[in-house]
Design a protein around this motif. Structure first.
Motif, PDB file in Angstrom:
ATOM      1  N   ILE A 112       0.859  -1.185   0.000  1.00  0.00           N
ATOM      2  CA  ILE A 112       0.000   0.000   0.000  1.00  0.00           C
ATOM      3  C   ILE A 112       0.897   1.237   0.000  1.00  0.00           C
ATOM      4  O   ILE A 112       1.690   1.446   0.927  1.00  0.00           O
ATOM      5  N   TYR A 113       0.782   2.061  -1.061  1.00  0.00           N
ATOM      6  CA  TYR A 113       1.617   3.253  -1.225  1.00  0.00           C
ATOM      7  C   TYR A 113       0.785   4.499  -0.937  1.00  0.00           C
ATOM      8  O   TYR A 113       0.010   4.949  -1.776  1.00  0.00           O
ATOM      9  N   CYS A 114       0.959   5.032   0.269  1.00  0.00           N
ATOM     10  CA  CYS A 114       0.287   6.275   0.664  1.00  0.00           C
ATOM     11  C   CYS A 114       1.301   7.364   0.997  1.00  0.00           C
ATOM     12  O   CYS A 114       0.985   8.313   1.720  1.00  0.00           O
ATOM     13  N   ASN A 115       2.490   7.246   0.505  1.00  0.00           N
ATOM     14  CA  ASN A 115       3.543   8.204   0.822  1.00  0.00           C
ATOM     15  C   ASN A 115       3.422   9.454  -0.048  1.00  0.00           C
ATOM     16  O   ASN A 115       2.878   9.416  -1.154  1.00  0.00           O
ATOM     17  N   ASP A 116       3.957  10.564   0.473  1.00  0.00           N
ATOM     18  CA  ASP A 116       3.998  11.845  -0.253  1.00  0.00           C
ATOM     19  C   ASP A 116       2.612  12.266  -0.731  1.00  0.00           C
ATOM     20  O   ASP A 116       2.436  12.721  -1.861  1.00  0.00           O
ATOM     21  N   ARG A 117       1.631  12.117   0.106  1.00  0.00           N
ATOM     22  CA  ARG A 117       0.255  12.492  -0.250  1.00  0.00           C
ATOM     23  C   ARG A 117      -0.254  13.679   0.565  1.00  0.00           C
ATOM     24  O   ARG A 117      -1.384  14.103   0.374  1.00  0.00           O
ATOM     25  N   GLY A 118       0.558  14.202   1.498  1.00  0.00           N
ATOM     26  CA  GLY A 118       0.094  15.288   2.353  1.00  0.00           C
ATOM     27  C   GLY A 118      -0.967  14.860   3.348  1.00  0.00           C
ATOM     28  O   GLY A 118      -1.786  15.684   3.778  1.00  0.00           O
ATOM     29  N   LEU A 119      -0.957  13.593   3.740  1.00  0.00           N
ATOM     30  CA  LEU A 119      -1.982  13.070   4.648  1.00  0.00           C
ATOM     31  C   LEU A 119      -1.712  13.529   6.075  1.00  0.00           C
ATOM     32  O   LEU A 119      -0.559  13.601   6.515  1.00  0.00           O
ATOM     33  N   SER A 120      -2.763  13.798   6.791  1.00  0.00           N
ATOM     34  CA  SER A 120      -2.671  14.089   8.225  1.00  0.00           C
ATOM     35  C   SER A 120      -3.190  12.936   9.064  1.00  0.00           C
ATOM     36  O   SER A 120      -3.034  12.935  10.285  1.00  0.00           O
TER      37      SER A 120
END
Length: 697
Positions: A56-64
């Motif tokens: 699962i790639y959720c990196n560099d998405r600006g997620l908080s």
């Protein structure tokens, strides 16, 4: 009737059985469809992420905050976001298949609590984590690799026995934190520990107790010094294969280093001034040794006697003194041949071999061997003479010297010490200069560095040997100790090394007269002559100010060389300008002469012509027909005349239009000139031919 009833009942039973069979099939299909829909709902990938099977790639998405994740995920990439502790959902601990989580470069202030218990590798570097609680780590019993670099962890913020519930932890990275000592309670399963760029200044005896499995230890960039490291600190690490102590304040390698399995030892960028003779004993498996960036001038004989497998030796950035003290190292490198790679073993002193690799000093090392074979070594010279005293034709001494575990003393033949300096005149004025002149001896001394002085001399009469002595002045010039040595009579220079920086020395020399006894004997052989000793004074520089002084010397040399360079440059510029100006004048004069000569020739030729003007106009004259390459005409002579006279009066010609046989003119006007009112004569006018039919030349 009875038979008909039985038949009807049988039919009804068959129909009922058929209905039950159909119902069972329908129920099974419905259950399968429901299970399929449920499974499809579980593997739904978050819309802001990208899923590749179980990654699962959720990196560099600006997620908080972390979005809902499928339970089949094994690797979670959540780095480079704005996730804080509030953005970590409790549902993470229900993802029992997750093995690796990347949470570095986020905004975490505390160690995460609700992480999957199946986690084996956790990346939390580049956050602001300050505390390592045991309760949070206890939820990760299968954790093997923990990365906590670039956080704010301090020694007191690590709870007691924080890693007690992590029996599988093999790798712990705590680089660039606020640690002041080695964390306690580390698990015995640990194989790699990185504590570089912290504030660790002391390592007690029990710091690595129980870490028998540790193979790699990195302590670069701390505040370690020899006085604050226990003697047997590293001896407990029996399986250590790599030890790095770069960028500390060590003056010598730590004592009792583990030698059984050590393969890489990094000691560069410290303050080491010497290597003890036995500091590398037993390291038969050592493959790489880095001593770069220290203050080493020599290495003691036998230092590498056990380094059978050494393949890389890095020693750049040291002020190596390549005298006979390194003859053993030269022989050792020659014996190793191409099996070892050496970087940075470049001589700094003596001056004649500066910037030369040690391996290239073949002739100088042969001189050392010849000097040793010629009886230059006097009893006990190998142990009393220090390696920094020099060598034959290189540093001033005529013998090979060996280094000791301490700073090498001066003198290569023998050293005599007394309570009072035996100077020629106890009442003499010690405000001497850098040179001294005696009856048959002229002495000159010159400091070369903060710990070396070069002594040169010349004599009027040959002598069998010279007695050289030097005294370091203290608070009282009458008290101190003299160091003396004998120098062969054919020598005219000597290098004193391993001196005290920022100190004053009185250096005296007296020629010796050959007497009875053996030449190599200490007690007999040479006796003092009647001539008084010749003395001079020199001061060693301060190493802290050497760079500034060198810069000033270079600046003064540059300033001194400026006038001469300016004179040469100015003279060159003036000569160049004069040469260029002469070329221009010559060219202008020549051009003027050619122009006037051409004008004169033309005017005179017009006056003295003996032929007509056709030659000057570029047209060759024919006695029968003169044809001009113009459209549609030719010129023919009117009548035969007499041969050309020196001054012909006139020739008359008639211009006839030439018409082809078909009656058309030779001139073909352009396509855009279609007006026939002008006739063919229009073309002649356009061609520059006059309209009259009779012409004179």
């Amino acid at each position: 009737m009875a038979q008909e009833g039985v038949a009807e009942l049988r039919d009804w039973l068959f129909l009922l059985l058929l209905c039950l069979t159909l119902l069972v099939e329908v129920l099974e299909c419905a259950a399968a469809a429901s299970q399929s829909l449920t499974s499809e709902g579980d593997v739904v990938c978050p819309s802001v992420c990208r899923c590749d099977e179980d990654f699962i790639y959720c990196n560099d998405r600006g997620l908080s905050a972390i979005p809902p994740l499928p339970p089949s995920a094994t690797v979670l990439y959540l780095q480079n976001n704005h996730i804080d502790n509030a953005g970590l959902p409790n549902s993470l601990e229900h993802l029992t298949t997750v093995r690796v989580i990347y949470l570095y470069d986020n905004e975490l202030d505390d160690f995460p609590m609700h992480l999957p218990p199946s986690l084996r590798e956790l990346h939390l570097q580049d956050n602001n984590i300050r505390v390592l609680p045991r309760a949070a780590l206890a939820r990760l019993p299968q954790l093997e690799k923990l990365h906590l670099d670039d956080n704010s962890v301090s020694t007191v913020s690590i709870e007691d026995q924080a890693f007690a519930d992590n029996p599988r932890l093999r790798l712990l990275f705590l680089s660039r934190n606020h640690l002041s000592s080695i964390p306690s309670g580390l698990p015995s399963s640990l194989e790699e520990l990185r504590l570089d760029d912290n504030r660790i200044s002391t390592i007690p005896t029990h710091a690595f107790r129980g870490l028998s499995s540790l193979r790699r230890l990195v302590l670069d960039g701390n505040l370690l010094a020899n006085q604050r490291i226990a003697d047997d600190t590293f001896s407990r690490l029996s399986n250590l294969t790599e030890l790095s102590l770069v960028r500390n304040s060590l003056q010598t390698p730590p004592l009792n280093l583990p030698s059984a399995h050590l393969q890489r030892l990094s000691l560069q960028d410290n303050a080491m001034i010497h290597m003890p003779r036995g500091s590398l004993d037993g390291m038969r498996r050592l493959q790489r040794l880095d001593l770069s960036g220290n203050n080493l001038t020599t290495l003691p004989r036998g230092l590498f006697r056990d380094l059978e497998g050494l393949g890389q030796l890095l020693v750049r950035g040291n002020p190596w003194h390549c005298g006979c003290n390194l003859r053993w190292l030269y022989d050792w490198l020659e014996a190793k041949g191409n099996t070892i790679t050496v970087r940075g073993l470049t001589c700094q002193t003596p001056e004649r071999v500066r910037d030369m690799p040690l391996r290239d000093l073949t002739s100088q090392m042969d001189d050392c061997e010849l000097a040793a074979a010629g009886g230059g070594v006097v009893g006990g010279a190998g142990s009393a003479g220090g390696g920094g005293a020099g060598n034959n034709k290189m540093s001033g001494a005529g013998v090979a010297a060996s280094s000791t575990t301490l700073s090498p003393p001066q003198g290569s033949l023998f050293t005599l010490r007394s309570k009072r300096p035996v100077l020629p005149d106890t009442g003499m004025d010690y405000t001497l200069g850098s040179s001294g002149v005696g009856k048959n001896l002229a002495l000159n001394v010159k400091p070369l560095s903060h710990d070396s002085i070069r002594v040169t001399w010349s004599v009027a009469q040959p002598s069998s040997s010279f007695r050289l002595s030097w005294l370091r002045l203290g608070t009282s010039s009458a008290m101190g100790s003299i160091t003396e040595t004998l120098v062969r009579g054919d020598r005219r220079e000597y290098l004193l090394t391993a001196l005290q920086p920022a100190s004053s020395y009185i250096i005296c020399m007296v020629p010796l007269v050959s007497g009875s006894g053996s030449k190599g004997s200490m007690s007999g052989g040479d006796t003092d002559s009647d001539e008084a000793p010749v003395c001079a004074k020199a001061e060693t520089s301060d190493p802290n100010l050497s760079e500034v002084d060198q810069g000033e010397d270079k600046g003064s040399e540059q300033i001194t060389s400026l006038p001469l360079a300016g004179i040469i440059g100015g003279a060159t510029a003036i000569v160049s300008l004069a040469f260029i100006f002469g070329i221009f004048c010559w060219y202008g004069h020549r051009a003027g002469r050619l122009s006037s000569r051409d004008h004169y020739n033309r005017s005179s030729s017009r006056k003295s012509k003996h032929y007509d003007d056709y030659i000057e106009s570029g047209t060759k004259k024919d006695t029968t027909i003169l044809e001009i390459r113009g459209p549609g005409f030719q010129m023919t002579p009117m009548a035969a005349r007499e041969p050309l006279q020196p001054k012909p009066i006139r020739e008359d010609y008639i211009i006839h239009t030439i018409f082809p046989s078909n009656g058309t003119g030779l001139y073909k006007p352009p396509n855009h000139m279609s007006n026939s009112g002008y006739g063919t004569n229009r073309g002649y006018r356009e061609g520059g031919i006059p309209d009259i039919d009779y012409s004179y030349t």
